[in-house]
Design a protein around this motif. Structure first.
Motif, PDB file in Angstrom:
ATOM      1  N   PRO A  79      -1.339  10.494  -7.566  1.00 44.11           N
ATOM      2  CA  PRO A  79      -1.017   9.290  -6.567  1.00 44.11           C
ATOM      3  C   PRO A  79      -0.283   8.087  -7.448  1.00 44.11           C
ATOM      4  O   PRO A  79      -0.710   7.724  -8.695  1.00 44.11           O
ATOM      5  N   GLY A  80       0.464   7.467  -7.183  1.00 40.36           N
ATOM      6  CA  GLY A  80       1.469   6.350  -7.664  1.00 40.36           C
ATOM      7  C   GLY A  80       0.854   5.035  -6.980  1.00 40.36           C
ATOM      8  O   GLY A  80       0.896   4.026  -8.004  1.00 40.36           O
ATOM      9  N   PRO A 136       6.867  12.005 -10.273  1.00 44.48           N
ATOM     10  CA  PRO A 136       5.972  11.663  -8.951  1.00 44.48           C
ATOM     11  C   PRO A 136       7.439  12.630  -7.363  1.00 44.48           C
ATOM     12  O   PRO A 136       6.579  12.089  -6.280  1.00 44.48           O
ATOM     13  N   SER A 137       8.017  13.006  -7.477  1.00 46.07           N
ATOM     14  CA  SER A 137       8.905  13.724  -7.051  1.00 46.07           C
ATOM     15  C   SER A 137       8.798  14.684  -6.374  1.00 46.07           C
ATOM     16  O   SER A 137       9.107  15.446  -4.790  1.00 46.07           O
ATOM     17  N   TYR A 138       7.176  15.609  -6.399  1.00 45.98           N
ATOM     18  CA  TYR A 138       7.019  16.936  -6.248  1.00 45.98           C
ATOM     19  C   TYR A 138       6.201  16.265  -4.289  1.00 45.98           C
ATOM     20  O   TYR A 138       5.390  15.177  -4.978  1.00 45.98           O
ATOM     21  N   PRO A 139       6.666  16.632  -3.490  1.00 47.55           N
ATOM     22  CA  PRO A 139       6.647  16.729  -2.409  1.00 47.55           C
ATOM     23  C   PRO A 139       4.278  17.103  -2.204  1.00 47.55           C
ATOM     24  O   PRO A 139       5.087  17.894  -2.330  1.00 47.55           O
ATOM     25  N   PHE A 140       4.062  16.686  -0.988  1.00 49.13           N
ATOM     26  CA  PHE A 140       2.930  16.670  -0.783  1.00 49.13           C
ATOM     27  C   PHE A 140       3.235  17.975  -0.188  1.00 49.13           C
ATOM     28  O   PHE A 140       3.613  17.871   1.407  1.00 49.13           O
ATOM     29  N   VAL A 199       0.795  -1.869   0.157  1.00 49.09           N
ATOM     30  CA  VAL A 199      -0.043  -0.071   0.265  1.00 49.09           C
ATOM     31  C   VAL A 199       0.724   0.989   0.033  1.00 49.09           C
ATOM     32  O   VAL A 199       2.198   0.886   0.741  1.00 49.09           O
ATOM     33  N   ALA A 200       0.035   2.159  -0.280  1.00 49.33           N
ATOM     34  CA  ALA A 200       1.187   3.015  -0.353  1.00 49.33           C
ATOM     35  C   ALA A 200      -0.079   4.816  -0.491  1.00 49.33           C
ATOM     36  O   ALA A 200      -1.563   5.094   0.367  1.00 49.33           O
ATOM     37  N   GLY A 201       0.680   5.980   0.387  1.00 47.56           N
ATOM     38  CA  GLY A 201      -0.064   7.126   0.566  1.00 47.56           C
ATOM     39  C   GLY A 201       0.597   8.385   0.690  1.00 47.56           C
ATOM     40  O   GLY A 201       1.912   8.394  -0.018  1.00 47.56           O
ATOM     41  N   ASN A 202      -0.322   9.551   0.919  1.00 45.72           N
ATOM     42  CA  ASN A 202      -0.019  10.694   0.588  1.00 45.72           C
ATOM     43  C   ASN A 202       0.615  11.591   1.606  1.00 45.72           C
ATOM     44  O   ASN A 202       1.179  12.526   2.603  1.00 45.72           O
ATOM     45  N   VAL A 203       0.387  10.537   2.830  1.00 44.05           N
ATOM     46  CA  VAL A 203       0.716  11.236   4.396  1.00 44.05           C
ATOM     47  C   VAL A 203       0.827   9.676   4.833  1.00 44.05           C
ATOM     48  O   VAL A 203       0.891   9.043   5.739  1.00 44.05           O
ATOM     49  N   ASP A 204       1.523  10.239   6.001  1.00 44.51           N
ATOM     50  CA  ASP A 204       2.015   9.115   6.927  1.00 44.51           C
ATOM     51  C   ASP A 204       1.522   9.536   7.974  1.00 44.51           C
ATOM     52  O   ASP A 204       1.038  10.253   8.701  1.00 44.51           O
ATOM     53  N   THR A 205       0.167   8.342   7.940  1.00 46.50           N
ATOM     54  CA  THR A 205      -0.424   8.180   9.531  1.00 46.50           C
ATOM     55  C   THR A 205      -0.702   7.631  10.563  1.00 46.50           C
ATOM     56  O   THR A 205      -0.710   6.953  11.371  1.00 46.50           O
ATOM     57  N   GLY A 206       0.875   6.982  10.715  1.00 45.34           N
ATOM     58  CA  GLY A 206       1.287   5.749  11.744  1.00 45.34           C
ATOM     59  C   GLY A 206       0.654   4.167  11.636  1.00 45.34           C
ATOM     60  O   GLY A 206       1.285   3.863  12.393  1.00 45.34           O
ATOM     61  N   ALA A 207       0.556   4.500  10.445  1.00 48.25           N
ATOM     62  CA  ALA A 207      -0.442   2.779  10.072  1.00 48.25           C
ATOM     63  C   ALA A 207       0.574   1.913   9.623  1.00 48.25           C
ATOM     64  O   ALA A 207       1.797   2.575   8.749  1.00 48.25           O
ATOM     65  N   ASP A 208       0.899   0.544  10.214  1.00 46.06           N
ATOM     66  CA  ASP A 208       1.983   0.134   9.946  1.00 46.06           C
ATOM     67  C   ASP A 208       1.475  -0.460   8.171  1.00 46.06           C
ATOM     68  O   ASP A 208       0.199  -0.590   8.047  1.00 46.06           O
ATOM     69  N   SER A 209       2.361  -1.219   7.557  1.00 49.83           N
ATOM     70  CA  SER A 209       2.759  -1.230   6.359  1.00 49.83           C
ATOM     71  C   SER A 209       1.921  -2.657   6.060  1.00 49.83           C
ATOM     72  O   SER A 209       1.418  -3.424   5.026  1.00 49.83           O
TER      73      SER A 209
END
Length: 338
Positions: A173-174, A243-247, A47-57
């Motif tokens: 989104p990638g 894809p290098s552009y930051p959120f 999985v992937a996302g644009n924000v670190d939510t603290g969820a384990d992968s």
């Protein structure tokens, strides 16, 4: 009531985020337990996302006592599940939420609720006929720094708002590109990303009389007109191709004699208030908006509430705003709302 049993439908980035939010709520003393997860993908799918939510992968569901299901009917028929989080693609939301409500479950429904206000109205008609709660998961209303801004505007403690600028931009989104880059399924950045700021603007200032949007459904800027409100309310949203552009997630809100400035990239001091010639760092609580929205519906279910905010009625109004913005893009002119 007894411990609130939770089911999660969809276990990609957002499904994992909801799981972590429920686990943190339980660790803080809210009596709830995720008991079953439904997904067509295996639990170890990347999985992937644009924000670190603290969820384990990587999550060992068996060790957590969580059942895994590939039959949605099985999850909805389970007697030990009271509340369902729906974390699937937007074009599946309405039918799944209706199934859950008709099965007697409360529903936390990921944003955007749907691609059209007519679809939200269809869900609202079903919800009105039940005694269950169905809450749109508008996480920015609960996000530290944004909830502060909403309360500051509501109470007027810094005076009237004179201008407000919101910015939410990043790389396209990638992941799940067959969904996100298909405008007919996701609505593009206009509906999937920009909905956060449209909802926050609606919650803070009400329904605008007019919107004027330039750009495309993937890169856009909207001016909201409030004859009796702020002179300038603007929101920018974009998915850029590299894809290098930051959120980036920001706001700058001018009050009568001060400016509130939020920038997610300032990790140590995201919210600053410029007042009386000085800059004050506003202390914010830990956590994120996903945790806040989960706690909100858990508390409402525990209390036996018969209504909840944000409501489906509000989600319908926000979709009407987004529909007007899309019409403004197509017609290249302002669109009147009321």
């Amino acid at each position: 009531m007894n411990s609130i049993g939770v089911g999660i439908i969809g276990f990609g980035f957002m499904g994992r985020t909801h799981l972590e939010a429920y686990r943190r709520a339980a660790s803080d003393g809210i009596d709830c337990q995720v008991r079953e997860i439904y997904s067509l993908d295996p639990p170890d799918a990347p999985v992937a996302g644009n924000v670190d939510t603290g969820a384990d992968s990587v999550i060992d569901l068996e060790s957590l006592g969580i059942r895994w299901s590939q039959q949605i009917e099985q999850l909805l028929a389970a007697d030990d599940i009271d509340l369902v989080s729906i974390c699937t693609p937007t074009d599946t939301h309405i039918d799944l939420a209706i199934q859950a409500l008709e099965a007697g479950k409360h529903v936390l429904l990921e944003k955007p609720v749907a691609l059209s206000s007519a679809e939200v109205e269809r869900l609202q008609a079903v919800d009105d006929a039940t005694d269950r709660l169905c809450m749109p998961a508008m996480c920015m209303r609960f996000w530290p720094g944004w909830s502060w801004l909403h309360e500051t505007i509501r109470t007027g403690k810094l005076g009237a708002v004179t201008s407000a600028h919101f910015q939410r931009i990043g790389a396209s989104p990638g992941w799940s590109q067959d969904f996100y880059l298909d405008e007919t399924r996701s609505g593009g950045a206009l509906t999937d990303l920009h909905v956060h700021d449209a909802d926050f603007i609606f919650a803070s200032f009400g329904m605008p009389t007019e919107v004027s949007t330039s750009g495309t459904r993937f890169q856009l800027v909207t001016q909201y007109r409030y004859p009796d409100g702020p002179a300038s309310v603007v929101a920018e949203a974009a998915w850029y191709p590299d894809p290098s552009y930051p959120f980036q997630m920001r706001y700058r809100v001018g009050f009568e004699t001060s400016i509130a400035d939020f920038d997610m990239s300032r990790t140590d001091s995201p919210l600053m208030l410029h007042l009386d010639g000085a800059t004050q760092v506003i202390d914010l609580p830990e956590g994120n908006g996903y945790e806040g929205e989960v706690r909100h519906i858990l508390e409402a279910v525990t209390a036996g509430a018969d209504r909840i905010d944000p409501s489906l009625g509000e989600a319908c109004q926000v979709l009407r705003i987004l529909e007007a913005e899309g019409a403004s893009i197509d017609a290249q002119k302002p669109i009147t709302l009321r």
